[in-house]
Motif scaffolding. Sequence first.
Motif, PDB file in Angstrom:
ATOM      1  N   VAL B 478      44.051 -12.296  -6.566  1.00 27.93           N
ATOM      2  CA  VAL B 478      43.267 -13.467  -6.188  1.00 27.93           C
ATOM      3  C   VAL B 478      44.194 -14.620  -5.793  1.00 27.93           C
ATOM      4  CG1 VAL B 478      41.540 -15.099  -6.979  1.00 27.93           C
ATOM      5  CG2 VAL B 478      41.411 -12.717  -7.677  1.00 27.93           C
ATOM      6  N   GLN B 479      45.289 -14.767  -6.540  1.00 34.07           N
ATOM      7  CA  GLN B 479      46.220 -15.848  -6.208  1.00 34.07           C
ATOM      8  C   GLN B 479      47.096 -15.474  -5.029  1.00 34.07           C
ATOM      9  OE1 GLN B 479      48.756 -17.008  -9.447  1.00 34.07           O
ATOM     10  NE2 GLN B 479      47.059 -16.844 -10.871  1.00 34.07           N
ATOM     11  N   ILE B 484      46.221 -14.833   0.906  1.00 27.62           N
ATOM     12  CA  ILE B 484      46.967 -14.817   2.165  1.00 27.62           C
ATOM     13  C   ILE B 484      46.166 -14.111   3.252  1.00 27.62           C
ATOM     14  CG2 ILE B 484      49.023 -13.850   3.251  1.00 27.62           C
ATOM     15  CD1 ILE B 484      50.231 -14.389   0.322  1.00 27.62           C
ATOM     16  N   LEU B 485      45.516 -13.015   2.860  1.00 32.67           N
ATOM     17  CA  LEU B 485      44.686 -12.313   3.843  1.00 32.67           C
ATOM     18  C   LEU B 485      43.576 -13.227   4.351  1.00 32.67           C
ATOM     19  CD1 LEU B 485      44.390  -8.738   2.359  1.00 32.67           C
ATOM     20  CD2 LEU B 485      45.464  -9.399   4.502  1.00 32.67           C
ATOM     21  N   ALA B 486      43.016 -13.994   3.435  1.00 30.88           N
ATOM     22  CA  ALA B 486      41.946 -14.905   3.836  1.00 30.88           C
ATOM     23  C   ALA B 486      42.479 -15.921   4.841  1.00 30.88           C
ATOM     24  CB  ALA B 486      41.372 -15.608   2.617  1.00 30.88           C
ATOM     25  N   HIS B 487      43.696 -16.413   4.585  1.00 31.82           N
ATOM     26  CA  HIS B 487      44.304 -17.359   5.526  1.00 31.82           C
ATOM     27  C   HIS B 487      44.536 -16.706   6.878  1.00 31.82           C
ATOM     28  CE1 HIS B 487      45.054 -21.003   3.329  1.00 31.82           C
ATOM     29  NE2 HIS B 487      45.427 -20.304   2.271  1.00 31.82           N
ATOM     30  N   VAL B 517      38.444 -12.219  -1.849  1.00 30.99           N
ATOM     31  CA  VAL B 517      38.363 -12.697  -0.470  1.00 30.99           C
ATOM     32  C   VAL B 517      36.927 -13.128  -0.204  1.00 30.99           C
ATOM     33  CG1 VAL B 517      38.409 -12.013   1.923  1.00 30.99           C
ATOM     34  CG2 VAL B 517      40.232 -11.323   0.410  1.00 30.99           C
ATOM     35  N   SER B 518      36.763 -14.324   0.278  1.00 27.22           N
ATOM     36  CA  SER B 518      35.420 -14.795   0.548  1.00 27.22           C
ATOM     37  C   SER B 518      35.182 -14.759   2.046  1.00 27.22           C
ATOM     38  CB  SER B 518      35.256 -16.219   0.012  1.00 27.22           C
ATOM     39  OG  SER B 518      34.159 -16.816   0.622  1.00 27.22           O
ATOM     40  N   TYR B 519      34.366 -13.802   2.474  1.00 33.45           N
ATOM     41  CA  TYR B 519      34.043 -13.704   3.895  1.00 33.45           C
ATOM     42  C   TYR B 519      33.306 -14.952   4.369  1.00 33.45           C
ATOM     43  CZ  TYR B 519      35.507  -8.862   4.556  1.00 33.45           C
ATOM     44  OH  TYR B 519      36.238  -7.725   4.683  1.00 33.45           O
ATOM     45  N   SER B 520      32.593 -15.569   3.437  1.00 35.79           N
ATOM     46  CA  SER B 520      31.828 -16.722   3.886  1.00 35.79           C
ATOM     47  C   SER B 520      32.764 -17.885   4.234  1.00 35.79           C
ATOM     48  CB  SER B 520      30.808 -17.131   2.824  1.00 35.79           C
ATOM     49  OG  SER B 520      31.429 -17.289   1.582  1.00 35.79           O
ATOM     50  N   ASP B 521      33.900 -17.978   3.525  1.00 39.06           N
ATOM     51  CA  ASP B 521      34.870 -19.022   3.875  1.00 39.06           C
ATOM     52  C   ASP B 521      35.425 -18.786   5.277  1.00 39.06           C
ATOM     53  OD1 ASP B 521      34.466 -20.123   1.475  1.00 39.06           O
ATOM     54  OD2 ASP B 521      36.400 -19.549   0.592  1.00 39.06           O
ATOM     55  N   ILE B 522      35.730 -17.513   5.555  1.00 36.73           N
ATOM     56  CA  ILE B 522      36.279 -17.186   6.869  1.00 36.73           C
ATOM     57  C   ILE B 522      35.232 -17.467   7.946  1.00 36.73           C
ATOM     58  CG2 ILE B 522      37.278 -15.344   8.255  1.00 36.73           C
ATOM     59  CD1 ILE B 522      37.984 -13.991   5.527  1.00 36.73           C
ATOM     60  N   ALA B 523      33.996 -17.089   7.616  1.00 35.55           N
ATOM     61  CA  ALA B 523      32.912 -17.324   8.569  1.00 35.55           C
ATOM     62  C   ALA B 523      32.749 -18.822   8.824  1.00 35.55           C
ATOM     63  CB  ALA B 523      31.613 -16.738   8.041  1.00 35.55           C
ATOM     64  N   ALA B 524      32.904 -19.593   7.753  1.00 37.07           N
ATOM     65  CA  ALA B 524      32.777 -21.040   7.900  1.00 37.07           C
ATOM     66  C   ALA B 524      33.842 -21.540   8.872  1.00 37.07           C
ATOM     67  CB  ALA B 524      32.931 -21.725   6.548  1.00 37.07           C
ATOM     68  N   GLU B 542      30.055 -10.118   3.881  1.00 36.45           N
ATOM     69  CA  GLU B 542      30.043 -10.804   2.582  1.00 36.45           C
ATOM     70  C   GLU B 542      29.125 -10.045   1.628  1.00 36.45           C
ATOM     71  OE1 GLU B 542      31.533 -13.871   1.290  1.00 36.45           O
ATOM     72  OE2 GLU B 542      30.667 -12.839  -0.428  1.00 36.45           O
ATOM     73  N   PRO B 543      29.696  -9.524   0.540  1.00 38.39           N
ATOM     74  CA  PRO B 543      28.843  -8.715  -0.336  1.00 38.39           C
ATOM     75  C   PRO B 543      27.828  -9.541  -1.118  1.00 38.39           C
ATOM     76  CG  PRO B 543      31.067  -8.886  -1.239  1.00 38.39           C
ATOM     77  CD  PRO B 543      31.076  -9.564   0.086  1.00 38.39           C
ATOM     78  N   ARG B 544      28.151 -10.773  -1.409  1.00 41.13           N
ATOM     79  CA  ARG B 544      27.207 -11.579  -2.192  1.00 41.13           C
ATOM     80  C   ARG B 544      26.303 -12.340  -1.238  1.00 41.13           C
ATOM     81  NH1 ARG B 544      31.893 -14.634  -4.807  1.00 41.13           N
ATOM     82  NH2 ARG B 544      32.597 -14.115  -2.736  1.00 41.13           N
ATOM     83  N   SER B 545      25.069 -11.924  -1.168  1.00 39.93           N
ATOM     84  CA  SER B 545      24.152 -12.550  -0.202  1.00 39.93           C
ATOM     85  C   SER B 545      24.061 -14.039  -0.463  1.00 39.93           C
ATOM     86  CB  SER B 545      22.758 -11.952  -0.308  1.00 39.93           C
ATOM     87  OG  SER B 545      22.807 -10.643  -0.759  1.00 39.93           O
ATOM     88  N   GLY B 546      24.152 -14.407  -1.739  1.00 37.18           N
ATOM     89  CA  GLY B 546      24.044 -15.818  -2.099  1.00 37.18           C
ATOM     90  C   GLY B 546      25.056 -16.678  -1.375  1.00 37.18           C
TER      91      GLY B 546
END
Lengths: 590, 839
Positions: B478-479, B484-487, B517-524, B542-546
């Motif tokens: 996570v750290q 880094i992948l998210a970046h 990894v938060s796909y929603s951040d990348i999408a944002a 994004e696996p978490r629909s929320g």
Amino acid sequence: MAFPHRPDAPELPDFSMLKRLARDQLIYLLEQQHEVDKLYKVENKPALSSSEQLCFLVRPRIKNMRYIASLVNADKLAGRTRKYKVIFSPQKFYACEMVLEEEGIYGDVSCDEWAFSLLPLDVDLLSMELPEFFRDYFLEGDQRWINTVAQALHLLSTLYGPFPNCYGIGRCAKMAYELWRNLEEEEDGETKGRRPEIGHIFLLDRDVDFVTALCSQVVYEGLVDDTFRIKCGSVDFGPEVTSCDKSLKVLLNAEDKVFNEIRNEHFSNVFGFLSQKARNLQAQYDRRRGMDIKQMKNFVSQELKGLKQEHRLLSLHIGACESIMKKKTKQDFQELIKTEHALLEGFNIRESTSYIEEHIDRQVSPIESLRLMCLLSITENGLIPKDYRSLKTQYLQSYGPEHLLTFSNLRRAGLLTEQAPGDTLTAVESKVSKLVTDKAAGKITDAFSSLAKRSNFRAISKKLNLIPRVDGEYDLKVPRDMAYVFSGAYVPLSCRIIEQVLERRSWQGLDEVVRLLNCSDFAFTDMTKEDKASSESLRLILVVFLGGCTFSEISALRFLGREKGYRFIFLTTAVTNSARLMEAMSEVKA
Amino acid sequence: MDCYTANWNPLGDSAFYRKYELYSMDWDLKEELRDCLVAAAPYGGPIALLRNPWRKEKAASVRPVLDIYSASGMPLASLLWKSGPVVSLGWSAEEELLCVQEDGAVLVYGLHGDFRRHFSMGNEVLQNRVLDARIFHTEFGSGVAILTGAHRFTLSANVGDLKLRRMPEVPGLQSAPSCWTALCQDRVAHILLAVGPDLYLLDHAACSAVTPPGLAPGVSSFLQMAVSFTYRHLALFTDTGYIWMGTASLKEKLCEFNCNIRAPPKQMVWCSRPRSKERAVVVAWERRLMVVGDAPESIQFVLDEDSYLVPELDGVRIFSHSTHEFLHEVPAASEEIFKIASMAPGALLLEAQKEYEKESQKADEYLREIQELGQLTQAVQQCIEAAGHEHQPDMQKSLLRAASFGKCFLDRFPPDSFVHMCQDLRVLNAVRDYHIGIPLTYSQYKQLTIQVLLDRLVLRRLYPLAIQICEYLRLPEVQGVSRILAHWACYKVQQKDVSDEDVARAINQKLGDTPGVSYSDIAARAYGCGRTELAIKLLEYEPRSGEQVPLLLKMKRSKLALSKAIESGDTDLVFTVLLHLKNELNRGDFFMTLRNQPMALSLYRQFCKHQELETLKDLYNQDDNHQELGSFHIRASYAAEERIEGRVAALQTAADAFYKAKNEFAAKATEDQMRLLRLQRRLEDELGGQFLDLSLHDTVTTLILGGHNKRAEQLARDFRIPDKRLWWLKLTALADLEDWEELEKFSKSKKSPIGYLPFVEICMKQHNKYEAKKYASRVGPEQKVKALLLVGDVAQAADVAIEHRNEAELSLVLSHCTGATDGATADKIQRARAQAQKK
């Protein structure tokens, strides 16, 4: 008597930790932040307190929000300024904040959450104390509490390790399970590597088995609940029980030695047991005679207190028994039970129907009448149209026309329906699926079928052998199966399902039953291939009842546990009984 | 060993300074450094050059070029400067380039020359123009200090959270100060400035004159001032060639030095190590570099080229056209080991290891010597520490080898320090590499932390290296890796030339479902770049629909958001979307949307039930849900309406709705209720008492109890109360009245449809055995036994049961035989049973 557990029965986990956690959090919320000095019950009347700050501890319900809003607005009108704090338990809902906003007091109050969702009522019974779950979910289709359930399960798994084997049946069970799994995944690593303390978890929707919950209870604890209403693990015994002029609040749990021995017993045995107990007690008192002074001193300092305590409890339970006897052993009760058994077994339906009709005509009790109608409907897969109409007419004439709404509720929940050719349901379904094309379509049709599904009780009963063959008298003193909780006439469906699945360690071979329960898409098994679970933990089973469970079911599973060397732990949204279910469905005039 | 200390220069008795080359610069500079605005970020950061600045007043038609290089001279970005004249450049703590323009506007660029944002330093600055500017670092971030043409100062201590502060006026200041600097003390930024022979300290409130203690006399002007990296020390260079060094609070003098050079130095910076007692200042002129400290002699270097000094935490970087060097005080551990003829344990251990490799017995001698003094642990520690401060991998290796050799002779030497040093050096050597160009020292690295270093690598888009480092150091995913992948993904979505499909697929392939990894951040981020379609595609992963919902709402995909919220099972989220939709759509569309989402619909209905009853009605109306509409009006007739007329009207509406819903039963029931209500009203008017809202049954009962038998009969006929019910009702009511006469009359009025057992029961309930017995005789044969038992006639019951030869009845009677009185009866039954069995 009273189930002594097998010597190899596993130890139960210590649930007092849950209590400590919740207490500490509440004390923190109240004392550290708000310096509370007095507690009032939230009722629909003006608060008389003169303090500068009001703190509300409430369930997140719109009704409560409106009450708070009315208080705040009244203060405003009177020109008073106070601080207001709302603590939501177990969680805050957006809808509540919306209401506060619409009432124009959102800026005046501050909100907090008290995440208290599991109350350990007994060593093996955890209650979420959410009686509204039943109506909210099974009638209104409101899924808000499912998240709360998932969070409670998550809390349990963080405290007591992961559950290696999971089973479940029911739409809500599946949703709760999936939400819970998501939570676990999000906080990955916390439970990883921990040794599981509880080997199995079984989730079950109340609507999988309405029948059991609708039956009159005849096990002592259930009977006490039906007669006096147990609230949060304690009961108010009125003057007729305490044989003095005061009511007495009594905690009913394993701590009460006398109660612990009779709680799971069929009522017919209880009196005998109690009188035996009384004789023993007397004998112990009698030992004093012929004691020398030293022995006497010993007796007074060590045993007397315990004996007195036991004496007190004994007289209370004897009082309760008498009171129950007075109410229940009359002719009417015998006939009521007889009718119930006839309904369960499916014979003499005409006779039962006219019994119910008479019951209504005589205005015996609106809730009881309703219960019998529902029982008839579910066991018979709906009422035949003529009966459906006439019973309803009679009911409205007896108990008031507002129950037209009650019937509409019961129909929606599938509790009281009309036998109809199958096409009406499918027509609705196809209409709906035409409307909706996306993913959710499946879910909606599921929702419809779960709401208006047929009970198929008779077929299920045959498949699972719920009605034991009677050869000779059923000996209630030495029960041979779980049917003893209903005088040997019926094995609770919910408990039988659990027994069967645990035996197979899956749903395999139960496909037909699952189909008949209309749960084809909602029966699941999930096993992790981990050898970390000790054989001890594998004999501990957590059963989760979504929508409530009855004391009869608890007793039946305790019996099963004793027979098979398991121990069951119960988690329920609330302890329920037939009356509570019916009241939840009733529309009462405001 | 002698050659190794060749570049060591002693300053006084106790300290050595050394200068070594970091890189030979790869850049291809066309201009001299002195012609450029230069900014180099600390911690081995990038270098920015703005060529052709305006002060040279060349032909204005040539646009200047802004170049950004890594510390090793690799070009990172180059762009044509199209904005206004720039006064000063500087790097922020986040490695963003701040360009202060003459008009007070500050333009912020990224490492790769990408424009980020701009802000203004205020109107006053705009009017008076910027004369000079400094970018400085505080614990809050990076600050900007500006000297305006009106000789006033404006500063902001943190450009991330811009708060402009105009500093007080310096009394009598007519010309620009000869030199000035920003100071940071006690978390507050000050300005120190020199005007002629005077020094002034400006804080938010006041301007105060200050005098450095022990300043040599005869100073008529300060030419240069320097604050140390940590703002703890201050150095002043006067026009007499005298250097004063002291604390920045100006309370204490540390030392002084007279270099006898009166020419103003080009740059002066502090060169000191954390936790070292030595203080030294590096002064640079055109061709001369001088290190001065608390010693009579200074160290002098000749500068072959135009050079630029960059102060660092533990030394000074010096770069020029061709080289990049580092000048620092030799750390204690290295000094101990490498000092000529050192007998320090570390030095002996290094020797021992070398001899050991030569397979010489001297190794043993050295080792014994250390062990005899009991200093082996210290020796190993020294070697490990010294390795950290060496720049050359070869030397690092030999020191570490010595440490490892020494460790063998120690019983319980904790391995952590050795292992960590090996890891740290490996990371450091990797980032110092020419291609990466981050020349961090060990102390700087420890100060910066690995997280920040990773951020900087990410900022330089060196994703593979960053991931390798994470994996090598086994940082939690996570750290480390996932972050880094998210970046990387966020960078990837900015590649406008790649199609949405390809980007989404590439990202999903690399990221999979890496935890954290938060796909929603990348999408944002994708949405931020104006790629809405890509954002939606990414959200699918994004696996978490929320998590998908808030962004979908932001992108105005409310309907999609609604289905996602429903999928998530979080009702609260659904509700949030619902109210969003309600405000966004017109009522009709809103209802249509709800219609397709039963779960949302039921949720909204719940809300309306409590808050917006009228909306609820509209909802049912629009759906043609007549059944619910009927229920709605029924409820209204109980809850909302007070007057009878209103209630009847509500019921009428309900009945109409039920008819439409083809629910004849409910419609009829409702109509009956209307009739009943009207009737009850009339009864109340005519007879008085309470009738309203009683059930039909209770109404009739009340009439009978009140003696209005005729009315009761009429009502029963009107409402077609079934006979059975009527009989029960009358029976109960009359018994309650204890009107036995009437009851008997009633019982004889015709044959009872409910039999006569109920009569017996009810009489017994009222404890009237006499009356009960009357009816017991009329009870039919099947229930006779029961009836007789009820009235307590056990003997007769027994007779009847025997007559019936009914086993069940016999046992029932038997169970009622109690005590001595019924002894005879019991015997009789037993006999009868025995007889029956014989047969």
